[in-house]
Design a protein around this motif. Sequence first.
Motif, PDB file in Angstrom:
ATOM      1  N   PRO A  38      -8.584  -2.619 -41.627  1.00 13.98           N
ATOM      2  CA  PRO A  38      -7.091  -2.746 -40.849  1.00 13.98           C
ATOM      3  C   PRO A  38      -6.854  -1.512 -40.090  1.00 13.98           C
ATOM      4  O   PRO A  38      -6.253  -1.666 -38.891  1.00 13.98           O
ATOM      5  N   LEU A  61      -1.876 -13.770 -41.508  1.00 16.78           N
ATOM      6  CA  LEU A  61      -2.692 -12.471 -41.764  1.00 16.78           C
ATOM      7  C   LEU A  61      -1.689 -11.722 -42.817  1.00 16.78           C
ATOM      8  O   LEU A  61      -2.362 -10.922 -43.534  1.00 16.78           O
ATOM      9  N   TRP A  67      -3.337  -5.825 -44.815  1.00 12.38           N
ATOM     10  CA  TRP A  67      -3.064  -6.117 -43.267  1.00 12.38           C
ATOM     11  C   TRP A  67      -1.626  -6.250 -42.893  1.00 12.38           C
ATOM     12  O   TRP A  67      -1.242  -6.642 -41.925  1.00 12.38           O
ATOM     13  N   VAL A  70      -0.665  -4.386 -39.256  1.00  9.88           N
ATOM     14  CA  VAL A  70      -1.498  -4.797 -38.197  1.00  9.88           C
ATOM     15  C   VAL A  70      -0.648  -5.515 -37.353  1.00  9.88           C
ATOM     16  O   VAL A  70      -0.362  -6.643 -37.467  1.00  9.88           O
TER      17      VAL A  70
END
Length: 118
Positions: A38, A61, A67, A70
Amino acid sequence: MIRGIRGAITVNENDEKEIIEAAERLLSETISANEIVPDDVASIFISATEDVDAAFPARALRNIEGWTYVPVMCMQELDVPGSLQKCIRIMIHVNTEKKQTEIKHVYLEGAAGLRPDL
């Protein structure tokens, strides 16, 4: 160097659960194939054809551990006559030392025919 990593997958139905599961599979396989972490990712764009609107594929995601931070954005794919339908596409912008030829783009299900050269 920032590189773009592409991928796509199709769904059978415009169904929330199927959209999220397909997007998560595509993201997970692309992340794994390219050994992405990430912290190396600048952002991810996810597009879907106009017949995939029961859920935001970007939600997938958040199901992948680590994650959370992100940046990810969903958008609608162009509706070109004769183009592949029920398709989710991704573009991951990642900082990497890999050459273009070392990047593994991932095309699954009905999307496998989009880039047979890869």
